[in-house]
Design a protein around this motif. Structure first.
Motif, PDB file in Angstrom:
ATOM      1  N   TRP A   1      24.468  45.914  81.643  1.00 45.17           N
ATOM      2  CA  TRP A   1      25.952  46.470  80.612  1.00 45.17           C
ATOM      3  C   TRP A   1      27.324  45.472  80.701  1.00 45.17           C
ATOM      4  N   THR A   2      28.426  46.203  79.256  1.00 45.16           N
ATOM      5  CA  THR A   2      29.139  45.569  79.732  1.00 45.16           C
ATOM      6  C   THR A   2      30.081  46.521  79.357  1.00 45.16           C
ATOM      7  N   GLY A   3      30.897  46.476  80.040  1.00 42.65           N
ATOM      8  CA  GLY A   3      32.180  47.573  78.876  1.00 42.65           C
ATOM      9  C   GLY A   3      33.337  47.594  79.199  1.00 42.65           C
ATOM     10  N   GLN A   4      34.512  47.900  79.143  1.00 38.68           N
ATOM     11  CA  GLN A   4      36.123  48.117  79.647  1.00 38.68           C
ATOM     12  C   GLN A   4      35.781  49.370  80.619  1.00 38.68           C
ATOM     13  N   LEU A   5      36.961  48.542  81.654  1.00 38.41           N
ATOM     14  CA  LEU A   5      37.517  49.240  82.850  1.00 38.41           C
ATOM     15  C   LEU A   5      38.511  50.611  82.559  1.00 38.41           C
ATOM     16  N   VAL A   6      38.349  51.767  82.275  1.00 41.06           N
ATOM     17  CA  VAL A   6      39.054  52.248  82.341  1.00 41.06           C
ATOM     18  C   VAL A   6      39.519  53.527  83.186  1.00 41.06           C
ATOM     19  N   GLU A   7      39.104  53.791  84.469  1.00 39.01           N
ATOM     20  CA  GLU A   7      39.223  54.601  85.430  1.00 39.01           C
ATOM     21  C   GLU A   7      38.778  54.029  86.640  1.00 39.01           C
ATOM     22  N   LEU A   8      39.670  53.738  87.602  1.00 39.00           N
ATOM     23  CA  LEU A   8      39.235  53.471  88.573  1.00 39.00           C
ATOM     24  C   LEU A   8      40.020  54.029  89.755  1.00 39.00           C
ATOM     25  N   ASP A   9      39.338  54.869  90.838  1.00 42.22           N
ATOM     26  CA  ASP A   9      40.699  55.956  91.713  1.00 42.22           C
ATOM     27  C   ASP A   9      39.752  55.791  92.950  1.00 42.22           C
ATOM     28  N   THR A  10      40.226  56.403  93.366  1.00 34.08           N
ATOM     29  CA  THR A  10      39.613  57.300  94.957  1.00 34.08           C
ATOM     30  C   THR A  10      39.585  58.713  94.816  1.00 34.08           C
TER      31      THR A  10
ATOM     32  N   SER B   1      40.431  62.108  97.265  1.00 31.73           N
ATOM     33  CA  SER B   1      41.512  62.916  98.302  1.00 31.73           C
ATOM     34  C   SER B   1      39.715  61.899  99.613  1.00 31.73           C
ATOM     35  N   ASP B   2      38.513  62.050  99.752  1.00 31.20           N
ATOM     36  CA  ASP B   2      37.491  61.423 100.743  1.00 31.20           C
ATOM     37  C   ASP B   2      37.956  60.107 100.655  1.00 31.20           C
ATOM     38  N   GLY B   3      38.592  58.950 100.111  1.00 37.90           N
ATOM     39  CA  GLY B   3      38.542  57.534  99.621  1.00 37.90           C
ATOM     40  C   GLY B   3      37.359  57.065  98.913  1.00 37.90           C
ATOM     41  N   LEU B   4      36.281  57.938  98.670  1.00 34.67           N
ATOM     42  CA  LEU B   4      34.771  56.999  97.911  1.00 34.67           C
ATOM     43  C   LEU B   4      35.179  56.776  96.293  1.00 34.67           C
ATOM     44  N   GLY B   5      34.773  55.581  95.377  1.00 35.20           N
ATOM     45  CA  GLY B   5      35.938  55.456  95.025  1.00 35.20           C
ATOM     46  C   GLY B   5      34.785  56.242  93.844  1.00 35.20           C
ATOM     47  N   ILE B   6      35.812  56.184  92.798  1.00 35.29           N
ATOM     48  CA  ILE B   6      36.085  56.722  91.807  1.00 35.29           C
ATOM     49  C   ILE B   6      35.398  55.369  89.776  1.00 35.29           C
ATOM     50  N   VAL B   7      35.228  55.592  89.072  1.00 37.74           N
ATOM     51  CA  VAL B   7      34.970  55.114  88.182  1.00 37.74           C
ATOM     52  C   VAL B   7      34.190  55.361  86.822  1.00 37.74           C
ATOM     53  N   ARG B   8      35.153  54.779  85.720  1.00 40.83           N
ATOM     54  CA  ARG B   8      34.784  54.960  84.340  1.00 40.83           C
ATOM     55  C   ARG B   8      35.117  53.401  83.219  1.00 40.83           C
ATOM     56  N   ILE B   9      33.492  53.546  82.976  1.00 38.59           N
ATOM     57  CA  ILE B   9      33.391  52.540  81.544  1.00 38.59           C
ATOM     58  C   ILE B   9      33.719  52.715  80.721  1.00 38.59           C
ATOM     59  N   LEU B  10      34.083  52.590  79.285  1.00 44.80           N
ATOM     60  CA  LEU B  10      33.492  52.359  77.860  1.00 44.80           C
ATOM     61  C   LEU B  10      32.903  51.511  77.534  1.00 44.80           C
ATOM     62  N   MET B  11      32.205  51.785  77.112  1.00 40.74           N
ATOM     63  CA  MET B  11      30.732  51.348  77.105  1.00 40.74           C
ATOM     64  C   MET B  11      30.404  50.801  75.562  1.00 40.74           C
TER      65      MET B  11
ATOM     66  N   LEU C   1      35.044  46.490  93.324  1.00 42.65           N
ATOM     67  CA  LEU C   1      35.943  47.718  92.771  1.00 42.65           C
ATOM     68  C   LEU C   1      37.108  47.142  93.189  1.00 42.65           C
ATOM     69  N   ALA C   2      37.164  46.578  94.271  1.00 42.21           N
ATOM     70  CA  ALA C   2      38.967  46.605  95.150  1.00 42.21           C
ATOM     71  C   ALA C   2      39.533  45.186  94.315  1.00 42.21           C
ATOM     72  N   GLU C   3      39.425  44.891  93.731  1.00 43.43           N
ATOM     73  CA  GLU C   3      38.921  43.249  93.258  1.00 43.43           C
ATOM     74  C   GLU C   3      39.135  43.361  91.575  1.00 43.43           C
ATOM     75  N   LEU C   4      38.758  44.509  90.723  1.00 47.80           N
ATOM     76  CA  LEU C   4      39.408  44.659  89.614  1.00 47.80           C
ATOM     77  C   LEU C   4      40.170  45.957  88.613  1.00 47.80           C
ATOM     78  N   ARG C   5      40.879  45.083  88.097  1.00 47.86           N
ATOM     79  CA  ARG C   5      41.544  46.684  87.519  1.00 47.86           C
ATOM     80  C   ARG C   5      41.310  46.772  86.248  1.00 47.86           C
ATOM     81  N   ILE C   6      42.235  48.041  85.631  1.00 45.32           N
ATOM     82  CA  ILE C   6      42.158  48.794  84.350  1.00 45.32           C
ATOM     83  C   ILE C   6      41.763  47.933  83.305  1.00 45.32           C
ATOM     84  N   GLY C   7      41.500  47.736  82.037  1.00 42.83           N
ATOM     85  CA  GLY C   7      41.324  47.394  81.397  1.00 42.83           C
ATOM     86  C   GLY C   7      40.650  45.979  81.033  1.00 42.83           C
ATOM     87  N   GLU C   8      40.194  46.054  82.210  1.00 38.29           N
ATOM     88  CA  GLU C   8      39.455  44.293  82.228  1.00 38.29           C
ATOM     89  C   GLU C   8      38.072  44.771  81.439  1.00 38.29           C
ATOM     90  N   THR C   9      37.474  43.882  81.322  1.00 35.29           N
ATOM     91  CA  THR C   9      35.567  43.885  80.953  1.00 35.29           C
ATOM     92  C   THR C   9      35.042  43.831  82.105  1.00 35.29           C
TER      93      THR C   9
END
Length: 103
Positions: free
Chosen positions: A1-10, A12-22, A54-62
């Motif tokens: 799938w493709t979409g726009q990265l709208v959330e990228l965070d960690t 408190s345990d340093g685990l990745g949080i991601v949300r993509i607008l499809m 994910l470390a190489e990506l930025r919010i707003g990227e497709t």
């Protein structure tokens, strides 16, 4: 799938949080905390290939991504909006990411 990265965070345990607008008002993503994620295992593990990408990506990227929806007996795909209105007007589906990269 493709979409726009709208959330990228960690969390408190340093685990990745991601949300993509499809599509307008439709997103897929992980839980944002370990308690909610118990059993679903959507948070991105540190040092995993997906975490490093994910470390190489930025919010707003497709981005292009693959993975699987978390199943639900109630709705087939687990939807995590806080309100019923949110689930109808701005659904957010829980997703386990296998791969992700910028387009």
């Amino acid at each position: 799938w493709t979409g726009q990265l709208v959330e990228l965070d960690t969390n408190s345990d340093g685990l990745g949080i991601v949300r993509i607008l499809m599509a307008p008002n439709v997103s897929v993503g992980t839980w944002n905390n370990a308690i909610s994620d118990i059993g679903d295992q959507t948070l991105i593990q540190k040092n995993s290939p997906v975490y490093r990408k994910l470390a190489e990506l930025r919010i707003g990227e497709t981005v292009s991504f693959s993975g699987s929806f978390v199943m639900s007996q109630e709705d087939h795909f687990k939807e995590v909006s806080i309100t019923q209105d949110g689930s109808m007007e701005d659904p957010a589906f829980l997703f386990r990411f296998d791969d992700i990269h910028r387009n």
